[in-house]
Design a protein around this motif. Structure first.
Motif, short mmCIF file in Angstrom:
data_model
loop_
_atom_site.label_atom_id
_atom_site.label_comp_id
_atom_site.label_asym_id
_atom_site.label_seq_id
_atom_site.Cartn_x
_atom_site.Cartn_y
_atom_site.Cartn_z
N ASP A 86 -14.82 -2.22 -66.74
CA ASP A 86 -16.09 -2.64 -66.15
C ASP A 86 -17.23 -2.66 -67.17
O ASP A 86 -18.12 -3.51 -67.10
N LYS A 144 -25.37 -5.39 -60.71
CA LYS A 144 -23.94 -5.05 -60.76
C LYS A 144 -23.51 -3.98 -59.75
O LYS A 144 -22.32 -3.89 -59.41
N LYS A 202 -22.92 -4.77 -53.66
CA LYS A 202 -21.57 -4.83 -53.10
C LYS A 202 -20.72 -5.91 -53.77
O LYS A 202 -21.07 -7.09 -53.75
N ASN A 203 -19.65 -5.49 -54.41
CA ASN A 203 -18.66 -6.38 -55.03
C ASN A 203 -19.19 -7.25 -56.17
O ASN A 203 -18.47 -8.11 -56.67
N GLN A 204 -20.42 -7.03 -56.62
CA GLN A 204 -21.00 -7.91 -57.65
C GLN A 204 -20.20 -7.85 -58.95
O GLN A 204 -19.86 -8.89 -59.52
N PHE A 243 -17.15 -6.97 -59.40
CA PHE A 243 -15.82 -7.55 -59.16
C PHE A 243 -15.89 -9.07 -59.19
O PHE A 243 -15.04 -9.74 -59.78
N GLU A 244 -16.92 -9.62 -58.57
CA GLU A 244 -17.10 -11.07 -58.56
C GLU A 244 -17.38 -11.62 -59.96
O GLU A 244 -16.88 -12.67 -60.34
N SER A 248 -14.19 -11.61 -61.92
CA SER A 248 -13.37 -12.74 -61.48
C SER A 248 -13.89 -14.05 -62.07
O SER A 248 -13.11 -14.90 -62.50
#
Length: 424
Positions: free
Chosen positions: A265, A290, A293-295, A297-298, A301
């Protein structure tokens, strides 16, 4: 076109380790379309992720209106660059180098635009001029401009000379002159004023600048890129299972995609700056958010998708995403035969077999284990599954009911390592 913004952009992205006479270079770029080059020695049959940064910097310069030249070292790779290498490379034959050069030429061709009207990229091979260079004339006309004292004191050479067990051969020692000659020829015949390379190339780049100044009385420039290292000091792109190659036959698009999905990360936003063309302000804003929520991870991706599409194309990216969805998110009871056939086509790690004696042999054949001892240890530590079912018997025999649709078996080590067994 404001070319000085390019140097500022590279700086903000952390892409510059060292740059010579920045002010003069910025001024030159602001007033002219410059030509620059980066060399790629075919010491293997494929480039790897460590080559992405110089390729993308060439691409960035082209986007800003400058002319990039990718130089394949068909001649210099016959010698081998000793820069910060612990020992001498295994020398390869002319035929092998020629074969590898063609493969690397194809890989480089997908990154740069060779057909645009204003500043098409060039792809050259230094065999073109070295096959014409005679030994005596090279030593007389080029060698006389270099001091042995200076060459010995280059950090990349000093480290090898101090090693009693290895030392450095005259063959490798001469490499510095050969790369300097590349820069000189490219400056003379193609107007190249800038060479880029990894920070380990500074000694070679500075020698080229010196040679151009001595013979042509011109100023040339150098720009080096930081070498990416992981937290353990290992070069970025090296994994427990080996190097991450750009050749899809050596590293599948799925494995390539997963490599980026699994980076730490702490690297995400730095890598977005280094490996994508997202605006710096956009990346900084993403980093501020960051913890939403899920930022992160997105964003990870996005990085994986962007780089996989760039290297392997959108079709192979979709295949990598299908495999990922299947392996990590789909329940085994929901799998269709058509899914498994498609995954085999998409490039999931797989083997074709007629019969397998036991689970240990299956793990070895699938490259999930290197030996029966290692296979036993993996089973005993509850790391092995067949079709999502944990295997606890180290002598387990694969049965017919382990074959999905009488044709496929999904063998898994841990959570991230898979192999699809296809039964003939």
């Amino acid at each position: 076109m404001l070319s000085n913004n390019l140097i500022d952009d590279l700086n903000q992205r952390g892409l510059i380790s060292y740059i010579t006479n920045k002010e003069a270079l910025v001024k030159l770029m602001h007033n002219n379309c410059i030509s620059l080059y980066c060399g790629f020695d075919p010491t293997e049959d494929s480039l790897h992720v460590g080559h992405l940064l110089p390729l993308l910097i060439l691409k960035r310069f082209q986007i800003f209106g400058h002319k990039p030249i990718a130089l394949i070292g068909g001649a210099t790779s016959l010698i081998g660059d000793p820069s910060f290498k612990e020992k001498e490379r295994l020398l390869q034959s002319n035929n092998i180098i020629d074969e590898w050069s063609l493969k690397i030429k194809k890989q480089i061709s997908s990154f740069l635009d060779f057909h645009c009207f204003s500043n098409p990229a060039l792809l050259l091979n230094n065999k073109k001029w070295f096959k014409k260079a005679g030994l005596l004339s090279f030593l007389r006309d080029i060698g006389k401009h270099f001091s042995i004292n200076t060459m010995i004191n280059k950090e990349s050479v000093k480290q090898r000379i101090k090693r009693v067990d290895q030392g450095i051969s005259f063959t490798e020692f001469s490499y510095n002159l050969l790369q300097a000659y590349d820069f000189f020829i490219l400056n003379k015949k193609y107007g190249v004023s800038l060479q880029i390379g990894g920070s380990d190339q500074w000694g070679n780049i500075s020698s080229g600048m010196h040679l151009i100044n001595r013979i042509s009385k011109k100023e040339a420039y150098g720009l080096t890129i930081p070498l990416l290292l992981k937290s353990n000091g290992v070069k970025f792109g090296k994994t427990e299972s080996g190097t991450i190659w750009l050749d899809p036959k050596k590293t599948t698009p799925y494995k390539f995609y997963q490599f980026w999905k699994n980076i730490e990360d702490s690297h995400v936003y730095n890598f977005l700056k280094l490996f994508t063309f997202l605006d710096i302000k956009d990346i900084n804003q993403r980093e501020k958010n960051k913890f939403d929520k899920n930022q992160i991870f997105e964003d990870k991706s996005f990085l994986a998708k962007n780089i996989t599409a760039l290297v392997h194309g959108k079709k192979n990216l979709l295949a990598a995403e299908r495999i990922t969805k299947f392996l990590f998110f789909q329940k085994i009871n929901d799998i269709k035969k058509s899914d498994l056939k498609q995954l085999k086509k998409d490039g999931i790690p797989s083997i074709e077999v007629n019969q397998i004696k036991d689970i240990q042999e299956a793990l070895i054949l699938s490259s999930l284990a290197k030996s029966r001892t290692q296979a036993k240890n993996m089973i005993e530590s509850n790391a092995i599954s067949i079709n999502s079912k944990k295997i606890v018997d180290k002598n387990y025999i694969i049965h017919d009911n382990d074959k999905l649709f009488n044709q496929f078996t999904l063998l898994t080590r841990g959570k991230k390592h898979h192999c699809l067994i296809y039964w003939n």
